[in-house]
Design a protein around this motif. Structure first.
Motif, PDB file in Angstrom:
ATOM      1  N   PHE A 159      12.612   4.518   0.696  1.00  0.00           N
ATOM      2  CA  PHE A 159      11.345   3.914   1.818  1.00  0.00           C
ATOM      3  C   PHE A 159      11.599   2.173   1.536  1.00  0.00           C
ATOM      4  O   PHE A 159      10.218   1.234   2.354  1.00  0.00           O
ATOM      5  CB  PHE A 159      10.147   3.512  -0.224  1.00  0.00           C
ATOM      6  CG  PHE A 159       9.813   4.671  -0.847  1.00  0.00           C
ATOM      7  CD1 PHE A 159      10.265   4.877  -2.471  1.00  0.00           C
ATOM      8  CD2 PHE A 159       9.385   5.603   0.265  1.00  0.00           C
ATOM      9  CE1 PHE A 159      10.581   5.956  -2.512  1.00  0.00           C
ATOM     10  CE2 PHE A 159       9.259   7.386  -1.007  1.00  0.00           C
ATOM     11  CZ  PHE A 159       9.298   7.581  -1.781  1.00  0.00           C
ATOM     12  N   ASP A 194       5.915   7.878  -6.072  1.00  0.00           N
ATOM     13  CA  ASP A 194       7.323   7.632  -6.453  1.00  0.00           C
ATOM     14  C   ASP A 194       7.545   6.626  -4.940  1.00  0.00           C
ATOM     15  O   ASP A 194       8.314   5.347  -5.949  1.00  0.00           O
ATOM     16  CB  ASP A 194       8.081   8.772  -5.581  1.00  0.00           C
ATOM     17  CG  ASP A 194       8.190   9.833  -5.789  1.00  0.00           C
ATOM     18  OD1 ASP A 194       8.694  11.008  -5.896  1.00  0.00           O
ATOM     19  OD2 ASP A 194       8.845   9.664  -7.301  1.00  0.00           O
ATOM     20  N   GLU A 195       6.588   6.441  -4.229  1.00  0.00           N
ATOM     21  CA  GLU A 195       7.143   5.227  -3.311  1.00  0.00           C
ATOM     22  C   GLU A 195       6.605   3.564  -4.550  1.00  0.00           C
ATOM     23  O   GLU A 195       7.080   2.511  -3.909  1.00  0.00           O
ATOM     24  CB  GLU A 195       6.586   4.974  -2.140  1.00  0.00           C
ATOM     25  CG  GLU A 195       6.464   3.385  -1.639  1.00  0.00           C
ATOM     26  CD  GLU A 195       5.656   4.046   0.220  1.00  0.00           C
ATOM     27  OE1 GLU A 195       5.378   4.882  -0.075  1.00  0.00           O
ATOM     28  OE2 GLU A 195       5.430   3.549   1.100  1.00  0.00           O
ATOM     29  N   THR A 213       2.583   7.098  -2.148  1.00  0.00           N
ATOM     30  CA  THR A 213       2.973   8.332  -3.547  1.00  0.00           C
ATOM     31  C   THR A 213       2.995   7.213  -4.453  1.00  0.00           C
ATOM     32  O   THR A 213       3.577   6.449  -4.770  1.00  0.00           O
ATOM     33  CB  THR A 213       3.428   8.765  -3.071  1.00  0.00           C
ATOM     34  OG1 THR A 213       5.208   8.401  -2.842  1.00  0.00           O
ATOM     35  CG2 THR A 213       3.680   9.946  -1.374  1.00  0.00           C
ATOM     36  N   CYS A 237       1.153  -1.451   0.151  1.00  0.00           N
ATOM     37  CA  CYS A 237      -0.145  -0.277   0.147  1.00  0.00           C
ATOM     38  C   CYS A 237       0.818   1.212  -0.005  1.00  0.00           C
ATOM     39  O   CYS A 237       0.921   2.022   1.342  1.00  0.00           O
ATOM     40  CB  CYS A 237      -1.044  -0.015   1.171  1.00  0.00           C
ATOM     41  SG  CYS A 237      -2.170  -1.312   0.745  1.00  0.00           S
ATOM     42  N   ARG A 267      10.348  -2.801   5.853  1.00  0.00           N
ATOM     43  CA  ARG A 267       9.708  -3.335   5.496  1.00  0.00           C
ATOM     44  C   ARG A 267      11.345  -3.598   4.398  1.00  0.00           C
ATOM     45  O   ARG A 267      11.798  -2.685   4.899  1.00  0.00           O
ATOM     46  CB  ARG A 267       9.176  -2.020   4.484  1.00  0.00           C
ATOM     47  CG  ARG A 267       8.886  -2.798   2.955  1.00  0.00           C
ATOM     48  CD  ARG A 267       8.920  -1.306   2.021  1.00  0.00           C
ATOM     49  NE  ARG A 267       6.712  -0.544   2.625  1.00  0.00           N
ATOM     50  CZ  ARG A 267       6.262   0.506   1.873  1.00  0.00           C
ATOM     51  NH1 ARG A 267       7.361   0.935   1.535  1.00  0.00           N
ATOM     52  NH2 ARG A 267       4.812   0.125   2.617  1.00  0.00           N
TER      53      ARG A 267
END
Lengths: 138, 177
Positions: free
Chosen positions: B166, A103-104, A101, A98, B143
């Protein structure tokens, strides 16, 4: 060890067998394993001892990392993501992580942009918005 | 990543089971032999969800056992190099930390942890940023990206990284609401 053609999920190099296979998101696996566990409980009092450690660990894992809990939302998520030209594997990574953005999302699924399947960030933005709507109304 | 695939296996059955419950006995034996096992090709077999087809049984010469080819559907967990997934930290030490994603164990070496995180020994060993804002310790959720996999007889073991964008601690506790 596999690897004549170097395995790499980021480029969707996961082998023909898995490219064509049905991929499952954590929330979908949770429903399947829960159902199976209930079936076992109905057949014997000792369900906990009948399942393997692999089953137990997987069940705990998917319950902890499911973003969507109820079966209707789970179905909607798959439906929303299926509207875009994504491979099963890519669809499930997005449903599991999930991203918030574009980009993510591209960092999580770099293969999305190859072969001109998802050209612009706007498409991704719309996809992520649709996903977060499902979450909001869960 | 979890997949729902069809696999095939030859199951041997002793003649004592050749009665009205033959099929049940066959399925029970299949489950016992296959669930929880692991192979390099398909990963861990988590659960069998159904039996698609049972072929004709072949009597083996000399023993009287019969071999049935069984096609079954199952849920498998197969990690891939380059795959990004979430895991639970199980142990932290100065070499790095161990995490678990379902049945698979993943090791993240300190070389693949961002440079601004330092190891802190103690009761609850952890990796923390210099300003204390991000902490990796036992039972926290991270993650990570799988850098490589190794298969041995009974399990798959992975090496991971949290150094890319990320990746790292999943800091939103309400995410899995």
């Amino acid at each position: 060890m596999s690897g004549e053609e170097e395995e790499n999920a980021a480029e969707l190099k996961i082998g023909d067998e898995f490219l064509k296979a049905k991929c499952l998101m954590n929330c979908e696996v949770a429903l399947i394993l829960d159902h199976k566990y209930e079936q076992l409980q109905q057949m014997s009092d000792d369900a906990a001892n009948q399942v393997s450690q692999v089953f137990e660990k997987s069940l705990q894992y998917v319950k902890r990392f499911s973003r969507y809990k109820n079966p209707d939302s789970v179905r909607q998520v798959r439906e929303v993501l299926s509207r875009y030209q994504l491979a099963e594997f890519e669809l499930c990574v997005l449903g599991n992580l999930c991203p918030e953005t574009p980009d993510e999302a591209i960092a999580m699924v770099p293969s999305m942009k190859t072969k001109g399947r998802i050209d612009d960030d706007e498409q991704i933005e719309k996809m992520l918005q649709d996903l977060s709507l499902i979450k909001k109304f869960e | 990543m979890f997949f729902h695939i069809v696999l095939e296996r030859k199951i041997q059955l002793h003649p004592r089971y050749f009665g009205p419950h033959l099929r049940d006995k066959l399925v029970a034996k299949l489950m016992k032999e296959v669930e929880g096992t692991c192979s390099g090709r398909h990963g861990f077999v988590v659960a069998i969800t159904g039996v698609e087809d049972i072929g004709k049984g072949l009597i083996r010469e000399g023993t009287g056992f019969v071999t049935f080819p069984v096609k079954y559907q199952c849920v498998v967990f197969r990690p891939f190099k380059g795959e990004i997934l979430e895991a639970v930290v199980t142990m932290v030490n100065k070499m790095g930390f161990f995490a678990e994603a379902g049945p698979v164990q993943i090791f993240v070496s300190n070389h693949l942890i961002p440079d601004d995180m330092e190891y802190q020994a103690g009761d609850m060993p952890n990796y923390t940023t210099s300003d204390g804002s991000v902490k990796i310790q036992k039972d926290c959720e991270v993650r990570l990206k799988i850098m490589g996999t190794r298969v041995d007889a009974t399990e798959i073991f992975c090496i991971g990284t949290i150094k890319d964008d990320f990746l790292g601690v999943i800091s939103d506790p309400s995410a899995a609401s």
